[in-house]
Design a protein around this motif. Structure first.
Motif, PDB file in Angstrom:
ATOM      1  N   THR A   1     -31.902   2.475   0.332  1.00 45.60           N
ATOM      2  CA  THR A   1     -31.131   3.685   0.364  1.00 45.60           C
ATOM      3  C   THR A   1     -30.171   3.434   1.598  1.00 45.60           C
ATOM      4  N   ASN A   2     -29.009   4.644   1.897  1.00 44.55           N
ATOM      5  CA  ASN A   2     -28.055   4.305   2.720  1.00 44.55           C
ATOM      6  C   ASN A   2     -28.895   4.577   4.219  1.00 44.55           C
ATOM      7  N   ILE A   3     -27.907   3.830   5.397  1.00 45.84           N
ATOM      8  CA  ILE A   3     -28.692   3.876   6.589  1.00 45.84           C
ATOM      9  C   ILE A   3     -27.275   3.869   7.431  1.00 45.84           C
ATOM     10  N   SER A   4     -27.124   4.348   8.852  1.00 45.47           N
ATOM     11  CA  SER A   4     -26.273   4.295   9.414  1.00 45.47           C
ATOM     12  C   SER A   4     -26.270   2.953  10.399  1.00 45.47           C
ATOM     13  N   ILE A   5     -25.410   2.407  10.850  1.00 47.87           N
ATOM     14  CA  ILE A   5     -25.334   1.272  11.725  1.00 47.87           C
ATOM     15  C   ILE A   5     -26.090   1.441  13.020  1.00 47.87           C
ATOM     16  N   ASP A   6     -26.035   2.649  13.392  1.00 51.38           N
ATOM     17  CA  ASP A   6     -26.605   3.134  14.763  1.00 51.38           C
ATOM     18  C   ASP A   6     -28.044   2.785  14.575  1.00 51.38           C
ATOM     19  N   ASP A   7     -28.688   2.941  13.399  1.00 51.32           N
ATOM     20  CA  ASP A   7     -30.214   2.660  13.134  1.00 51.32           C
ATOM     21  C   ASP A   7     -30.247   0.976  12.965  1.00 51.32           C
ATOM     22  N   ILE A   8     -29.302   0.465  12.956  1.00 48.86           N
ATOM     23  CA  ILE A   8     -29.647  -1.243  12.518  1.00 48.86           C
ATOM     24  C   ILE A   8     -30.014  -1.850  13.874  1.00 48.86           C
ATOM     25  N   PRO A   9     -30.802  -2.628  14.114  1.00 48.74           N
ATOM     26  CA  PRO A   9     -31.346  -3.216  15.445  1.00 48.74           C
ATOM     27  C   PRO A   9     -29.963  -4.269  15.791  1.00 48.74           C
ATOM     28  N   TYR A  68     -31.689  -2.544   4.840  1.00 46.51           N
ATOM     29  CA  TYR A  68     -30.751  -3.458   5.100  1.00 46.51           C
ATOM     30  C   TYR A  68     -31.284  -4.906   4.862  1.00 46.51           C
ATOM     31  N   MET A  69     -30.441  -5.906   4.469  1.00 48.98           N
ATOM     32  CA  MET A  69     -30.484  -7.203   4.430  1.00 48.98           C
ATOM     33  C   MET A  69     -30.206  -8.021   5.497  1.00 48.98           C
ATOM     34  N   ALA A  70     -30.989  -8.866   5.831  1.00 50.49           N
ATOM     35  CA  ALA A  70     -30.427  -9.428   7.176  1.00 50.49           C
ATOM     36  C   ALA A  70     -30.844 -11.172   6.865  1.00 50.49           C
ATOM     37  N   TYR A  71     -30.023 -12.034   7.011  1.00 47.70           N
ATOM     38  CA  TYR A  71     -30.166 -13.366   6.888  1.00 47.70           C
ATOM     39  C   TYR A  71     -29.344 -14.383   7.787  1.00 47.70           C
ATOM     40  N   THR A  72     -30.378 -15.169   8.649  1.00 45.14           N
ATOM     41  CA  THR A  72     -29.449 -16.222   9.367  1.00 45.14           C
ATOM     42  C   THR A  72     -29.690 -17.780   9.050  1.00 45.14           C
ATOM     43  N   ASN A  88     -21.700 -30.901  16.093  1.00 48.54           N
ATOM     44  CA  ASN A  88     -21.588 -29.585  16.161  1.00 48.54           C
ATOM     45  C   ASN A  88     -22.719 -28.879  15.297  1.00 48.54           C
ATOM     46  N   VAL A  89     -23.139 -27.530  15.262  1.00 43.74           N
ATOM     47  CA  VAL A  89     -23.991 -26.813  14.780  1.00 43.74           C
ATOM     48  C   VAL A  89     -23.164 -25.384  14.880  1.00 43.74           C
ATOM     49  N   ASP A  90     -22.978 -24.793  13.925  1.00 38.56           N
ATOM     50  CA  ASP A  90     -22.688 -23.303  13.992  1.00 38.56           C
ATOM     51  C   ASP A  90     -23.666 -22.387  13.267  1.00 38.56           C
ATOM     52  N   ARG A  91     -24.049 -21.064  13.686  1.00 38.30           N
ATOM     53  CA  ARG A  91     -25.005 -20.299  13.135  1.00 38.30           C
ATOM     54  C   ARG A  91     -24.335 -18.883  12.922  1.00 38.30           C
ATOM     55  N   TYR A  92     -24.704 -18.586  11.515  1.00 34.21           N
ATOM     56  CA  TYR A  92     -24.202 -17.376  10.889  1.00 34.21           C
ATOM     57  C   TYR A  92     -25.400 -16.406  10.566  1.00 34.21           C
ATOM     58  N   THR A  93     -25.432 -15.134  10.803  1.00 35.17           N
ATOM     59  CA  THR A  93     -26.290 -14.249  10.586  1.00 35.17           C
ATOM     60  C   THR A  93     -25.485 -13.017   9.653  1.00 35.17           C
ATOM     61  N   ILE A  94     -25.833 -12.903   8.598  1.00 37.66           N
ATOM     62  CA  ILE A  94     -25.251 -11.841   7.614  1.00 37.66           C
ATOM     63  C   ILE A  94     -26.170 -10.772   7.439  1.00 37.66           C
ATOM     64  N   VAL A  95     -25.508  -9.456   7.706  1.00 39.43           N
ATOM     65  CA  VAL A  95     -26.267  -8.393   7.409  1.00 39.43           C
ATOM     66  C   VAL A  95     -25.471  -7.309   6.378  1.00 39.43           C
ATOM     67  N   ILE A  96     -26.211  -6.913   5.226  1.00 34.88           N
ATOM     68  CA  ILE A  96     -25.566  -6.083   4.466  1.00 34.88           C
ATOM     69  C   ILE A  96     -26.404  -4.644   4.335  1.00 34.88           C
ATOM     70  N   VAL A 117     -20.786  -5.136   5.488  1.00 29.40           N
ATOM     71  CA  VAL A 117     -21.271  -6.805   5.779  1.00 29.40           C
ATOM     72  C   VAL A 117     -20.745  -6.993   7.125  1.00 29.40           C
ATOM     73  N   ALA A 118     -21.892  -6.910   7.853  1.00 29.03           N
ATOM     74  CA  ALA A 118     -21.830  -7.679   9.345  1.00 29.03           C
ATOM     75  C   ALA A 118     -21.990  -9.185   9.551  1.00 29.03           C
ATOM     76  N   VAL A 119     -20.940  -9.896  10.076  1.00 28.23           N
ATOM     77  CA  VAL A 119     -21.317 -11.386  10.244  1.00 28.23           C
ATOM     78  C   VAL A 119     -21.228 -11.630  11.561  1.00 28.23           C
ATOM     79  N   TRP A 120     -22.471 -12.361  12.094  1.00 24.34           N
ATOM     80  CA  TRP A 120     -22.370 -12.989  13.469  1.00 24.34           C
ATOM     81  C   TRP A 120     -22.027 -14.417  13.420  1.00 24.34           C
ATOM     82  N   ARG A 121     -20.983 -14.915  14.048  1.00 26.46           N
ATOM     83  CA  ARG A 121     -20.696 -16.381  13.863  1.00 26.46           C
ATOM     84  C   ARG A 121     -20.767 -16.828  15.308  1.00 26.46           C
TER      85      ARG A 121
END
Length: 337
Positions: A147-155, A170-174, A251-259, A206-210
């Motif tokens: 269900t829905n969630i606020s961005i403030d409640d996401i770690p 929420y879905m989180a994948y690194t 080189n190595v890049d890291r991606y974290t995707i949160v939806i 969709v939050a992306v950490w690069r």
């Protein structure tokens, strides 16, 4: 004696009546069977007029009441091999369709690396920074009944884990991208919106950490402006893209995707309940290599025969002329720290 004689007469009459009833029943049964045979013969004649060659035994197996099921099995065994092959192919197609449909409904987030232009040149992806399971395709586990969630409640520390680490709603994948090949090159990583239902895409985030830096993407607001704290989707079906022009060997890049579905979005209304979204991420080369497949294959064979250290894209081993010749390339010892 007279009474006995009358009794015998009654017995004879009863026997005559029973014989007469039995004859009438047998006559009705024969008539019913004849009617069935006539109907089957008529059906056969109609089929012959239509030009189809039908085995009469097959017709009997299908239309005579109480026929044993094994008759149908025998009829199938008499079918020619071509028909059996066609039936088998139809069954396989049906099974594949069901599997594909089920996969689509799961809503998994997938990461796909271009095998021909990147994977064979030493670029690989992995759920871990050690690249023990280097591959060209990854799949994140989906979140059920979210269900829905606020961005403030996401770690805030979601970029510090690896692989799938979903939370409630929420879905989180690194994952990690590595260049363990023989040359520096560039790549484009693009997240696409593959499917959506009931307008759920209007409230999704969709939050992306690069490499530690986060950007949050969302559909534009109704007036076309960006949602608070977000960057607009690049287009209707593209969320964002990252162009790494100089992905050096080592080189190595890291991606974290949160939806997630943003509860504070004005478009997060009751009408989207039961809706769904499905995203994927594609990593492609940033140049168009027009070299033929045959020549690429020949070059790979030449590298192998000449000892020019062909790429072992599926594993950790890097060629001796790479940036790291004495150890594996990992997130911890990467060149681009």
């Amino acid at each position: 004696m007279k009474w006995k004689k009358d009794k015998n007469d009654n017995t004879d009459n009863i026997e005559k009546i029973e014989k007469k009833n039995k004859k009438q029943k047998n006559k009705k049964k024969r008539k019913k069977a004849n009617d069935q045979i006539v109907r089957i013969q008529e059906l056969e004649e109609m089929l012959e007029k239509s030009g189809e060659d039908i085995d009469p035994e097959t017709i009997v197996s299908m239309y005579v009441p109480h026929r044993k099921p094994k008759r149908i099995g025998a009829a199938l065994l008499r079918m020619d091999k071509l028909n059996l092959v066609l039936m088998g192919m139809l069954l396989i197609v049906a099974v594949l369709f069901i599997i594909a449909f089920s996969q689509e409904k799961m809503g998994n987030f997938t990461i796909n690396l271009n095998r021909l232009e990147l994977y064979r040149r030493g670029i690989s992806i992995s759920e871990t920074g050690e690249f023990n399971d280097a591959t060209a395709r990854l799949t994140a586990s989906s979140v059920k009944d979210a269900t829905n969630i606020s961005i403030d409640d996401i770690p805030d520390n979601l970029d510090g884990e690896s692989g799938s680490h979903n939370g409630k709603n929420y879905m989180a994948y690194t994952y990690y991208v590595r260049n363990a090949g023989k040359e520096d090159l560039g790549y484009i990583a693009k997240i696409t919106l593959d499917s959506c239902a009931k307008g759920a895409e209007e409230a999704v985030r969709v939050a992306v950490w690069r490499n530690g830096k986060r950007v949050v993407y969302a559909e534009p607001a109704k007036d076309g402006s960006a949602e608070k704290g977000c960057v607009n989707f690049k287009s209707e079906d593209v969320v964002c893209s990252y162009h790494e022009e100089n992905f050096l060997v080592g080189n190595v890049d890291r991606y974290t995707i949160v939806i997630w579905m943003e509860g504070d979005d004005p478009e997060c209304v009751d009408s989207i309940i039961g809706g769904s979204v499905q995203f994927s991420m594609h990593i492609d080369s940033d140049i168009d290599d027009n070299t033929s497949l045959v020549w690429k294959f020949v070059k790979d064979i030449k590298d192998t025969l000449s000892g020019d250290k062909p790429i072992n894209a599926a594993g950790n081993e890097a060629p001796n002329d790479s940036y790291y010749s004495d150890r594996d390339i990992t997130w911890e010892n990467r060149r681009n720290k």
